[in-house]
Enzyme design. Structure first.
Site: not given
Length: 271
Positions: A123-125
């Site tokens: 998952l991106d930040a």
């Protein structure tokens, strides 16, 4: 095993699966890791649904838990004694990596330090929600690879108000992105500007790019489910182990979708 051998199939299977000088019996190993009772494991083996290193197993087969690949219905069963399976509610601002050059917090700071684990996809930040973490590489690869079609469900808050029916239809039919057409998505709009979106692919930042393509950039993105697994009670930053039933449900979900394509590749999705 071949027709040219001339012997009955059961004799060829017996030769292919003759007991090794060491190792645990397969049915005992399956029961020990929580894949049903020993009787259930015996029934699976007798039905020809279990393979060891690609060969159909028979009752009495012994396995080396550290080296043998055991599969049920084509999905890998982790039999090593030190395997762990976590689900984490990843907060926004936390990166999915072991370390970060910009000194941002990482998921490893939220999880036990031992044994060493890795995320199932990414998952991106800025994305929140359910992240699966394990040291079972075989199962992780099967879950993450898009050919297996394990659904990932997201709750998406978008900008620019309610999404028009025509744009919802575009998401359901597939969106043309710079790396090709997306597979059809399941999508509903429980309230204006809030989407419940389910995909089985895992392209880089796919959900964000899909929403941008219809003119509704993402304001907030939360993953709520991966395959059969979800837990709405976990607070941001909290984690817990999978139950045996959850692990078996995931194995069954992967097995049910192996017809979608090659199961051998690796993939590392970031929605």
């Amino acid at each position: 095993m071949s027709a040219e051998d001339g012997r009955p199939l059961w004799e060829q299977l017996a030769d292919a699966n003759r007991e090794l000088p060491s190792g645990e019996r397969l049915q005992k190993v399956l029961a020990a890791v929580g894949f049903g009772s020993r009787r259930t494991a015996e029934d699976l083996i007798a039905a020809g649904r279990v393979t060891v290193n690609g060969e159909v197993a028979i009752l009495g087969r012994r396995v080396d838990a550290d080296n043998d690949l055991v599969e049920v219905d084509g999905a890998p069963i982790g039999v090593k004694p030190d395997l762990v399976y976590y689900m984490l509610n990843k907060p926004a601002g936390v990166v999915v990596t072991a370390s970060d050059t910009h000194d941002r917090p990482t998921i490893m700071e939220l999880l036990p330090s031992e044994p060493r684990v890795f995320s199932v996809g990414r998952l991106d930040a800025d994305t929140e929600g359910l992240l699966l973490v394990t040291n079972d590489g075989q199962l992780a690869n099967r879950i993450a690879h898009p050919s297996n079609g394990v659904d990932k469900e997201y709750l998406v808050e978008v900008t620019n108000g309610a999404v028009a029916p025509g744009h919802l239809r575009q998401l359901r039919d597939g969106i043309e992105l710079d790396d090709g057409m997306t597979a059809p998505a399941k999508v509903s709009q429980p309230e204006p500007g809030i989407l419940r979106l389910t995909i089985h692919e895992g392209r880089n930042r796919q959900v964000r790019r899909m929403c941008e393509a219809i003119g509704h950039p993402v304001r907030r993105l939360v993953r709520t489910r991966v395959g059969p697994l979800s837990d709405r009670t976990l607070q941001p930053g909290e984690w817990r182990r999978w139950t045996n039933d959850e692990r078996n449900a995931m194995i069954e979900a992967v097995a049910a979708t192996t017809h979608r394509g090659d199961r051998s590749g690796k993939y590392d999705p970031t929605p």
